[in-house]
Design a protein around this motif. Structure first.
Motif, PDB file in Angstrom:
ATOM      1  N   HIS A   1      40.839 -22.000  26.362  1.00 40.21           N
ATOM      2  CA  HIS A   1      40.348 -21.840  28.288  1.00 40.21           C
ATOM      3  C   HIS A   1      40.007 -20.871  28.308  1.00 40.21           C
ATOM      4  O   HIS A   1      39.772 -20.010  29.310  1.00 40.21           O
ATOM      5  CB  HIS A   1      42.001 -22.007  28.410  1.00 40.21           C
ATOM      6  CG  HIS A   1      42.216 -21.439  29.795  1.00 40.21           C
ATOM      7  ND1 HIS A   1      42.044 -21.918  31.048  1.00 40.21           N
ATOM      8  CD2 HIS A   1      42.698 -20.423  29.983  1.00 40.21           C
ATOM      9  CE1 HIS A   1      42.185 -21.193  31.853  1.00 40.21           C
ATOM     10  NE2 HIS A   1      43.016 -20.513  31.425  1.00 40.21           N
TER      11      HIS A   1
ATOM     12  N   ASP B   1      47.185 -21.821  28.518  1.00 39.39           N
ATOM     13  CA  ASP B   1      46.498 -22.651  29.677  1.00 39.39           C
ATOM     14  C   ASP B   1      45.203 -23.744  29.198  1.00 39.39           C
ATOM     15  O   ASP B   1      44.662 -24.224  30.065  1.00 39.39           O
ATOM     16  CB  ASP B   1      45.173 -21.728  30.348  1.00 39.39           C
ATOM     17  CG  ASP B   1      46.697 -21.279  32.100  1.00 39.39           C
ATOM     18  OD1 ASP B   1      47.714 -21.286  31.751  1.00 39.39           O
ATOM     19  OD2 ASP B   1      46.125 -20.685  32.528  1.00 39.39           O
TER      20      ASP B   1
ATOM     21  N   HIS C   1      44.634 -13.626  31.770  1.00 37.55           N
ATOM     22  CA  HIS C   1      44.562 -14.302  33.227  1.00 37.55           C
ATOM     23  C   HIS C   1      45.347 -13.855  34.062  1.00 37.55           C
ATOM     24  O   HIS C   1      46.385 -13.827  34.102  1.00 37.55           O
ATOM     25  CB  HIS C   1      44.082 -15.457  33.082  1.00 37.55           C
ATOM     26  CG  HIS C   1      42.803 -16.197  32.726  1.00 37.55           C
ATOM     27  ND1 HIS C   1      42.518 -17.369  32.868  1.00 37.55           N
ATOM     28  CD2 HIS C   1      41.886 -14.906  32.793  1.00 37.55           C
ATOM     29  CE1 HIS C   1      41.661 -17.575  32.437  1.00 37.55           C
ATOM     30  NE2 HIS C   1      40.348 -16.933  32.156  1.00 37.55           N
TER      31      HIS C   1
ATOM     32  N   HIS D   1      47.646 -15.190  27.152  1.00 34.07           N
ATOM     33  CA  HIS D   1      45.938 -14.897  27.996  1.00 34.07           C
ATOM     34  C   HIS D   1      46.628 -13.934  28.685  1.00 34.07           C
ATOM     35  O   HIS D   1      47.199 -13.738  29.310  1.00 34.07           O
ATOM     36  CB  HIS D   1      44.748 -15.646  27.438  1.00 34.07           C
ATOM     37  CG  HIS D   1      45.846 -16.379  29.281  1.00 34.07           C
ATOM     38  ND1 HIS D   1      46.953 -17.074  29.361  1.00 34.07           N
ATOM     39  CD2 HIS D   1      44.887 -17.019  29.822  1.00 34.07           C
ATOM     40  CE1 HIS D   1      46.418 -18.110  30.668  1.00 34.07           C
ATOM     41  NE2 HIS D   1      45.649 -18.166  31.359  1.00 34.07           N
TER      42      HIS D   1
HETATM   43 ZN   LIG Z   1      44.559 -19.080  32.654  1.00 30.67          ZN
END
Ligand SMILES: [Zn+2]
Length: 277
Positions: free
Chosen positions: A145, A164, A68, A66
């Motif tokens: 998430h 996550d 992040h 992802h």
């Molecule tokens: Zn994350």
């Protein structure tokens, strides 16, 4: 960075600097596939050196679970690799990811040379597979998430790098409550030997079901408290008084970050469900 061998030619790298973030690698005959990077250049470069200089298996594919920053900021250290991710990951990294990096660069000089590099091999529906050596890596959509979450299932070894969506304490501030539960419920059917969470310890076969149930129970506690808060005169004050232990999770998880993540979860859910914007 702590290195651990999870299965033959499958490695796990855990950050010692930030929130026990996990990255992984699957090594084939001539090249390797990496799953996520660690946030700070020193740790990511240590992984690169291990794979490229010690094992002589350059990284050909780098999968972002992802967008992040703590998982994707190392993309720029692999200019030769194809970066693979969900279409939403590319979009979110291109927008929110750039802003997050600018903010982080103001806090930390170590990130000075980091650049955003977007996934250049993307998928949106279904999943795709990567063959490396004798292994098949199946990339599966596991949002909740974050809207772009994917996991990587090593089919032959039954090892899942979940990203996550699975953490020692769920974190849903950038995600969606129901979607996370849907994604978590898909995991037990995968018949795993090992579940590598986005952060924290490896979950072994015998614990997969109970850890997932534990996270779903925690989410249930959040829902209960947020509903209660909505009937209070000062909902935020009520929510801030609910500690993480009373919701079934230890405060020492993730180097003590658990309490902070927990409070943010409660406030974010309250605003999403009852906020008047
Ligand atoms: Zn994350």
């Amino acid at each position: 960075m702590i290195r651990e061998r999870v299965a033959e030619d499958v490695y796990l790298f855990t950050s010692e600097v930030y929130a026990k973030v996990n990255a992984g690698a699957i090594v084939g005959a001539d090249w390797s596939v990496m799953i996520d990077t660690l946030a700070y250049p020193d740790e990511t470069l240590e992984i690169r050196d291990f794979l490229e200089k010690r094992l002589h298996k350059p990284v050909r594919y780098l999968v972002n679970t992802h967008y992040h920053a703590d998982h994707s900021l190392g993309n720029s250290w692999f200019p030769e690799a194809v970066i693979v991710g969900h279409q939403r990951c590319r979009e979110l990294l291109d927008t929110l990811g750039r802003t997050a990096l600018e903010n982080a660069q103001q806090q930390s000089k170590e990130l000075e040379d980091v650049r955003i590099v977007l996934p250049n091999a993307v998928f949106d529906r279904g999943g795709i597979s990567i063959r490396v050596g004798k292994r098949t890596l199946r990339l599966v959509f596991l949002p909740g998430h974050s809207p772009d979450g994917i996991g990587v299932l090593i089919e032959e070894d039954r090892v899942l790098f979940s990203g996550d969506v699975m953490m020692p304490i769920p974190y849903i501030v950038d995600g969606d409550y129901e979607t996370m539960i849907e994604s978590l419920n898909k995991i037990p059917g995968m018949k795993l030997e090992n579940l590598i969470q986005g952060h924290g310890e490896v979950v072994l076969r015998g614990e997969v079901r109970s850890k997932i149930e534990g996270n779903i129970d925690y989410l249930d506690q959040l829902r209960r408290h947020v509903r209660k808060a909505s009937r209070r005169r000062d909902p935020e004050e009520y929510l801030k008084s609910i500690d993480v232990e009373s919701c079934g999770k230890s405060r020492i998880l993730l180097n003590g970050l658990a309490e902070e993540l927990h409070t943010r979860n409660l406030l974010a859910l309250y605003h999403k469900w009852y906020g008047r914007d």
